[in-house]
Design an enzyme around this catalytic site. Structure first.
Site, PDB file in Angstrom:
ATOM      1  N   GLU A  11       0.849  -1.204   0.000  1.00  0.00           N
ATOM      2  CA  GLU A  11       0.000   0.000   0.000  1.00  0.00           C
ATOM      3  C   GLU A  11       0.881   1.248   0.000  1.00  0.00           C
ATOM      4  O   GLU A  11       1.748   1.413   0.846  1.00  0.00           O
ATOM      5  CB  GLU A  11      -0.921  -0.001   1.217  1.00  0.00           C
ATOM      6  CG  GLU A  11      -1.888  -1.178   1.289  1.00  0.00           C
ATOM      7  CD  GLU A  11      -2.974  -1.146   0.209  1.00  0.00           C
ATOM      8  OE1 GLU A  11      -3.115  -0.106  -0.471  1.00  0.00           O
ATOM      9  OE2 GLU A  11      -3.670  -2.168   0.052  1.00  0.00           O
ATOM     10  N   CYS A  44      -7.316  -1.318   8.585  1.00  0.00           N
ATOM     11  CA  CYS A  44      -5.984  -1.347   7.974  1.00  0.00           C
ATOM     12  C   CYS A  44      -5.576   0.066   7.564  1.00  0.00           C
ATOM     13  O   CYS A  44      -4.507   0.558   7.931  1.00  0.00           O
ATOM     14  CB  CYS A  44      -5.980  -2.269   6.748  1.00  0.00           C
ATOM     15  SG  CYS A  44      -6.131  -4.016   7.179  1.00  0.00           S
TER      16      CYS A  44
END
EC number: 3.4.19.3
Length: 204
Positions: free
Chosen positions: A79, A143
């Site tokens: 990410e 998250c």
């Protein structure tokens, strides 16, 4: 110094692949140079808000790598950034922040200082046998919330890795090997960046 955070069980994930992967990584280790601390984080906004800052204060780590499971992932996903707004999903204790954001007044989006594309290319070229990809959207749940909080506190010295559920298609051992390769690349890139800064200061 690095520490890892893996998430605890939530929803249909009674065994969270991220925590299994982090425990596998702990077994493998990152070499004698790296002091590796591992934490399991409950899937709760308020716990994240108190735990993540306390870990930063306690360890002053070089890098923090968070690991979470995504039911939609089929690759190990790096990410690039965390987002501040849009947290409407209830956590494990049926709570969500009134503000629906991580840090009131914080920037909309914070990028990691680590070049995830570069990490992805290097790990893929190493023939690991685990597919790795890059994403710009960590999903606006715990998250993403954790990642943004960490990026905010660390001025970008954090990373977030999403793993697929166990057996879809990778085993815990596969995921542990992948995490080891990925984090070693991240530390290598950070090292190079530090050296570059050091050289620039030296020449001025």
């Amino acid at each position: 110094m690095t520490y890892f955070v893996g998430f605890g069980p939530f929803g249909e994930h009674t065994v969270n692949a991220s925590w299994v992967a982090v425990q596998e990584l702990k077994k493998l280790g990152l070499g004698s140079e790296v002091d590796l601390h591992v934490y399991e984080v409950p899937v709760e906004y308020q716990t994240v808000q108190s735990l993540v800052p306390s870990l930063w204060k306690q360890y002053h780590p070089l890098l923090v790598v968070h690991v979470g499971v995504s039911g939609m992932a089929t690759t190990v996903t790096l990410e690039k950034c965390g987002r501040n707004h849009g947290y409407k999903g209830l956590d494990n204790s049926s709570f969500c922040p009134d503000s629906q954001c991580c840090i009131v007044g914080g920037p909309d989006c914070i990028d990691s200082v680590i070049d995830m594309e570069s990490v992805c290319k290097r790990v893929t070229a190493s023939g690991l046998g685990v597919a790795v990809s890059v994403s710009k959207d960590a999903g606006r749940y715990l998250c993403d919330f954790t990642y943004y909080t960490s990026l905010y506190l660390s001025h970008g010295r954090s990373a977030f890795i999403h793993v697929p559920p166990l057996g879809k298609p990778y085993s815990g051992e596969d995921l542990g090997r992948a995490l080891k390769a990925i984090v070693q690349e991240m530390l290598e890139l950070l090292d190079q960046a530090e050296e570059k800064i050091h050289c620039q200061q030296h020449f001025h």
